[in-house]
Scaffold this motif. Structure first.
Motif, mmCIF file in Angstrom:
data_model
loop_
_atom_site.group_PDB
_atom_site.id
_atom_site.type_symbol
_atom_site.label_atom_id
_atom_site.label_comp_id
_atom_site.label_asym_id
_atom_site.label_seq_id
_atom_site.Cartn_x
_atom_site.Cartn_y
_atom_site.Cartn_z
ATOM 1 N N PRO A 150 -21.744 9.769 43.851
ATOM 2 C CA PRO A 150 -22.377 9.432 42.578
ATOM 3 C C PRO A 150 -23.558 10.352 42.236
ATOM 4 O O PRO A 150 -24.301 10.775 43.131
ATOM 5 C CB PRO A 150 -22.841 7.990 42.779
ATOM 6 N N VAL A 151 -23.716 10.656 40.982
ATOM 7 C CA VAL A 151 -24.813 11.495 40.482
ATOM 8 C C VAL A 151 -25.410 10.832 39.232
ATOM 9 O O VAL A 151 -24.733 10.019 38.596
ATOM 10 C CB VAL A 151 -24.299 12.910 40.110
ATOM 11 N N PRO A 152 -26.639 11.185 38.794
ATOM 12 C CA PRO A 152 -27.566 12.140 39.381
ATOM 13 C C PRO A 152 -28.128 11.640 40.717
ATOM 14 O O PRO A 152 -28.192 10.441 40.962
ATOM 15 C CB PRO A 152 -28.679 12.240 38.336
ATOM 16 N N THR A 153 -28.502 12.613 41.523
ATOM 17 C CA THR A 153 -29.007 12.286 42.845
ATOM 18 C C THR A 153 -30.043 13.347 43.235
ATOM 19 O O THR A 153 -30.565 14.035 42.346
ATOM 20 C CB THR A 153 -27.820 12.187 43.842
ATOM 21 N N THR A 154 -30.350 13.464 44.523
ATOM 22 C CA THR A 154 -31.294 14.508 44.941
ATOM 23 C C THR A 154 -30.645 15.325 46.066
ATOM 24 O O THR A 154 -29.687 14.872 46.690
ATOM 25 C CB THR A 154 -32.613 13.907 45.470
ATOM 26 N N TYR A 155 -31.208 16.513 46.315
ATOM 27 C CA TYR A 155 -30.655 17.349 47.387
ATOM 28 C C TYR A 155 -30.647 16.585 48.716
ATOM 29 O O TYR A 155 -29.650 16.561 49.441
ATOM 30 C CB TYR A 155 -31.512 18.617 47.571
ATOM 31 N N ALA A 156 -31.798 15.962 49.037
ATOM 32 C CA ALA A 156 -31.904 15.285 50.335
ATOM 33 C C ALA A 156 -30.898 14.140 50.437
ATOM 34 O O ALA A 156 -30.301 13.915 51.493
ATOM 35 C CB ALA A 156 -33.323 14.753 50.543
ATOM 36 N N THR A 157 -30.698 13.430 49.317
ATOM 37 C CA THR A 157 -29.758 12.297 49.348
ATOM 38 C C THR A 157 -28.347 12.770 49.639
ATOM 39 O O THR A 157 -27.619 12.160 50.430
ATOM 40 C CB THR A 157 -29.781 11.544 47.998
ATOM 41 N N VAL A 158 -27.950 13.872 49.000
ATOM 42 C CA VAL A 158 -26.589 14.386 49.227
ATOM 43 C C VAL A 158 -26.404 14.683 50.710
ATOM 44 O O VAL A 158 -25.408 14.292 51.327
ATOM 45 C CB VAL A 158 -26.331 15.660 48.381
ATOM 46 N N LEU A 159 -27.404 15.378 51.286
ATOM 47 C CA LEU A 159 -27.270 15.777 52.690
ATOM 48 C C LEU A 159 -27.368 14.575 53.627
ATOM 49 O O LEU A 159 -26.763 14.547 54.686
ATOM 50 C CB LEU A 159 -28.336 16.815 53.061
ATOM 51 N N ARG A 160 -28.123 13.576 53.267
ATOM 52 C CA ARG A 160 -28.289 12.425 54.160
ATOM 53 C C ARG A 160 -27.139 11.426 54.040
ATOM 54 O O ARG A 160 -26.615 10.946 55.042
ATOM 55 C CB ARG A 160 -29.611 11.697 53.856
ATOM 56 N N HIS A 161 -26.734 11.122 52.808
ATOM 57 C CA HIS A 161 -25.826 9.986 52.619
ATOM 58 C C HIS A 161 -24.402 10.348 52.199
ATOM 59 O O HIS A 161 -23.496 9.542 52.382
ATOM 60 C CB HIS A 161 -26.376 9.043 51.540
ATOM 61 N N TYR A 162 -24.232 11.495 51.582
ATOM 62 C CA TYR A 162 -22.936 11.683 50.925
ATOM 63 C C TYR A 162 -22.003 12.708 51.553
ATOM 64 O O TYR A 162 -20.796 12.630 51.361
ATOM 65 C CB TYR A 162 -23.163 12.022 49.445
ATOM 66 N N ILE A 163 -22.529 13.720 52.257
ATOM 67 C CA ILE A 163 -21.586 14.697 52.832
ATOM 68 C C ILE A 163 -21.758 14.775 54.348
ATOM 69 O O ILE A 163 -22.815 14.455 54.887
ATOM 70 C CB ILE A 163 -21.684 16.098 52.173
#
Ligand SMILES: Cc1cc2nc3c(=O)[nH]c(=O)nc-3n(C[C@H](O)[C@H](O)[C@H](O)COP(=O)(O)OP(=O)(O)OC[C@H]3O[C@@H](n4cnc5c(N)ncnc54)[C@H](O)[C@@H]3O)c2cc1C
Length: 459
Positions: A140-153
């Motif tokens: 889901p977006v919008p998000t943040t760089y840190a969130t993508v790396l922590r929770h999504y990929i």
């Protein structure tokens, strides 16, 4: 085949990364309530009610989390009970529960630094698919760089050769570029310096630029790369749920789902470029971190051969409070879960004999089966009196572990329900000194097993 294919067709391996699937835009003035900080669905972000499934996991409060092994310094096995009251989640014995972990703090920090995004970690980004028919934005977006790396990929798995090949062209210097190209194109070299030492993406980026990967990653110890974030989003797969056999029965625990999880931790092989190090499984260590937090404990640092540095030897920690602290309410932690149906069930006819073989955590679903059978037996006794179980088939569980006082899972339960087929591989031993395994027990019991499988299979 691929070498010949590339020569004849005039194509280059890894060139798929040349064309981006997504565009990433840094956004200003976005309503902060609309930014995903690790929420797994729109319903979770907007706090609206709805069905809980794989697309909208339920943040389940952890009502119990305890250690099952007694040799704590060596290995861990965590028993967790998730409270699902009021969630609408139901289950049957034998079903699986999917637990959605996040990536550990150390890997998030490492990759933020390696991508030169540490200072911009909380910048809000929008991501759009350039061709939605070919590639959907996987989170889901919008998000943040840190969130993508922590929770999504999934940044915690061993880095794949293909992505390394793609990233070689973004190397910060020619030495790193040539080393990464070699890793990406030479399978044996890849296996030697990345595969066997189990290096994650951030670690490989550090390794080829000559950083020390055993220290705590920071902007002063990690060389930054200039990799477009759309390349990362295209090339790194989505972080997946980890599945566990539900180790309870809804007939005894209708409001809770139990999990029996052995915590994955192993030592990688050393390579000409790196020392051997501890590698920690993402999902099982997430549960271990939750267990420790539930009891207010801190992870004991582990020292490998006395020479490793703290960052690489202590248990990983996670942002277990979750997005906007939604997973830590009144000192009770929650974890996002969903239930996956399975066809692994007891037969409905109790006359059919049951033979269960579940050494170690293989016993997990059978704990649920035993509870199910106990509940059914109680009901039958209540309804039909003391002779109700006379025609029921045998119900046998073969279980094994290393030693009675170390890793005998659910030992107390064993006392209560008299499971007799239990074996310890380290102690006691056979008269000739060799270890005893579950199959030895089954061999001893072969006449009865042959009867069950051969004669009693059709009741
Ligand atoms: C249907 C189902 C039911 C399950 N039930 C249970 C259960 O009841 N209890 C339970 O504990 N687990 C169970 N599992 C396993 C569980 O889903 C996870 O795979 C396990 O907890 C490890 O996940 P992780 O995220 O900690 O490890 P990850 O981070 O996913 O790492 C796992 C990977 O590490 C690598 N690896 C592991 N050991 C080594 C090694 N020695 N050397 C090199 N590489 C290695 C392998 O590539 C492996 O794929 C079940 C799995 C399925 C599919």
């Amino acid at each position: 085949m691929w070498e010949e294919f590339s020569r004849v067709m005039g194509v280059r391996e890894g060139a798929g990364g040349d064309s981006a699937d997504f565009t990433v835009t840094e956004l200003n003035n976005v309503d902060s309530n609309k930014v995903y900080l690790g929420e797994l669905s729109a319903r979770a972000l907007n706090k609206t009610k709805g069905i809980h499934d794989t697309k909208n996991p339920f943040p389940a409060p952890i009502q119990t989390a305890r250690e099952l092994f007694t040799d704590l310094h060596d290995r861990n096995c965590v028993h967790v009970e998730f409270n699902v009251e009021g969630s609408g989640l139901t289950y049957q014995h034998g079903d699986h529960v999917g637990i959605w972990p996040s990536n550990p703090d150390i890997e998030v920090a490492r990759l933020l630094c390696a991508l030169g995004l540490y200072d911009k970690r909380d910048t809000v980004i929008g991501i759009e698919s350039l061709d939605p028919a070919l590639a959907k934005v996987p989170f889901p977006v919008p998000t943040t760089y840190a969130t993508v790396l922590r929770h999504y990929i999934d940044i915690s798995t061993v880095a794949g050769r293909q992505i390394l090949n793609i990233l070689a062209r973004f190397s910060p210097n020619p030495v790193a570029a040539s080393e990464l190209s070699k890793i990406g194109s030479d399978k044996e070299y890849y296996s030697l310096v990345v595969g066997k030492p189990c290096l994650k993406l951030g670690e490989v980026l550090q390794l080829v630029t000559g950083d020390d990967i055993s220290g705590v990653p920071s902007t002063s110890t990690v060389t930054p790369w200039n990799i477009p974030f759309d390349v990362i989003v295209s090339a790194v797969p989505r972080l997946q749920a980890r599945y566990y056999s539900i180790s309870s029965s809804p007939k005894i625990h209708p409001q809770s789902i139990h999990v029996t999880c052995v915590v994955l931790k192993y030592q990688s092989e050393s390579s000409p470029k790196t020392n051997a190090k501890w590698v920690f499984g993402v999902g099982s260590n997430y549960l271990l971190d939750l267990r420790m937090a539930t009891h207010g404990e801190k992870a004991p640092p582990m020292v490998a051969n006395g020479d490793a540095k703290p960052a690489s030897v202590s248990n990983p920690t996670y942002a277990i409070a979750g997005p906007r602290n939604a997973y830590a309410v009144d000192s009770i932690y929650k974890a996002p879960i969903h239930v996956r149906r399975s066809t692994f069930r007891l037969p409905t006819n109790p006359k059919i004999p049951i033979l269960m073989v579940g050494p170690g955590t293989g016993v997990a679903p059978f704990r649920g089966f035993v509870q199910e059978r106990v509940a059914l037996a109680r009901k039958a006794l209540e309804k039909n009196g003391p002779d109700a179980l006379e025609t029921w088939g045998q119900f046998l569980l073969y279980y094994g572990c290393r030693a009675e006082n170390e890793d005998f899972l659910y030992k107390r339960t064993q006392g209560q329900i008299r499971l007799t087929h239990c074996v310890f591989s380290i102690w006691p031993r056979k008269p000739d000194g060799s270890k005893i395994y579950v199959q030895d027990l089954m061999w001893e019991d072969r006449e009865n097993i042959a009867k069950i499988v051969g004669e009693q299979k059709e009741v």
